[in-house]
Design an enzyme around this catalytic site. Sequence first.
Site, PDB file in Angstrom:
ATOM      1  N   ASP A  77     -15.080  -3.903  -1.477  1.00  0.00           N
ATOM      2  CA  ASP A  77     -14.896  -3.906  -0.126  1.00  0.00           C
ATOM      3  C   ASP A  77     -16.641  -3.275   0.788  1.00  0.00           C
ATOM      4  O   ASP A  77     -16.958  -2.285   0.301  1.00  0.00           O
ATOM      5  CB  ASP A  77     -14.029  -2.407  -0.184  1.00  0.00           C
ATOM      6  CG  ASP A  77     -13.056  -2.342  -1.430  1.00  0.00           C
ATOM      7  OD1 ASP A  77     -12.412  -3.645  -1.270  1.00  0.00           O
ATOM      8  OD2 ASP A  77     -12.578  -1.471  -1.434  1.00  0.00           O
ATOM      9  N   ASP A  91       0.465  -0.901   0.151  1.00  0.00           N
ATOM     10  CA  ASP A  91       0.236  -0.096  -0.178  1.00  0.00           C
ATOM     11  C   ASP A  91       1.040   1.378   0.364  1.00  0.00           C
ATOM     12  O   ASP A  91       1.756   1.315   0.882  1.00  0.00           O
ATOM     13  CB  ASP A  91      -0.857   0.116   1.281  1.00  0.00           C
ATOM     14  CG  ASP A  91      -2.297  -1.322   1.802  1.00  0.00           C
ATOM     15  OD1 ASP A  91      -2.140  -1.629   0.338  1.00  0.00           O
ATOM     16  OD2 ASP A  91      -2.864  -1.260   1.901  1.00  0.00           O
TER      17      ASP A  91
END
Length: 239
Positions: free
Chosen positions: A131, A9
């Site tokens: 998500d 990330d």
Amino acid sequence: MIELIPAIDIIDGKCVRLSQGDYNTQKVYNENPVEVAKEFEAHGIHRLHIVDLDGAVSRHVVNYRVLDQIASRTSLVIDFGGGIKTDEDLVIAFDNGAQMVTLGSVAVKNPGLFKKWLEQYGNEKIILGADVKENKISVNGWKEESQQQLIPFLKDYTKEGVFKVLCTDISRDGMLQGPSVELYQQILKEFPNMHLIASGGVSCIQDIIDLEIAKVPAVVFGKALYEGKITLKDLNRFM
């Protein structure tokens, strides 16, 4: 054998992790994501999931240079997500070395564009990002909850030809409390042919074993590696 997909990330070009997608919890693990990717590759990893966290919030791709550096200095097969909202963003991702892209917000906010891309690039390159928080899809860096329910959302898109789905349980992400095995079993019961990529909560090797037993095809994980709960050597049993 379950496919292992470590995650990198990116915020400000650095390798970070968040807890439950909260940007206030960011912790920098390495200033140089290329080093991290090279280490993964040196231990036999073939796949990589890169998330442009700046892009997810800015709503356009930001950290494409990091993607380019990792793609040009390793042979990892990369899927890239975060901030892909326009044709230009998508081209930037592919031109800078992504073999696949993960698209979440655009599938909710602009289904016509998502379907166009699915048709144009095919279901091997386009991964649907789902998500989930309390069974609803979240978008825009998880800062916004949609009214889309998970299973109907997946049904709509599998009918359109989606094959690969990256499903993150937001409540588990970065918390090192174990993945939502039951959630993934429920999805696979409904969609047995789906290439489901589980994400969120992996805290130890046993969690990966549990997902493999549940016949989940692939898993994304990051914090457990960065916190030393799982070592790269531990992963040899899955190679």
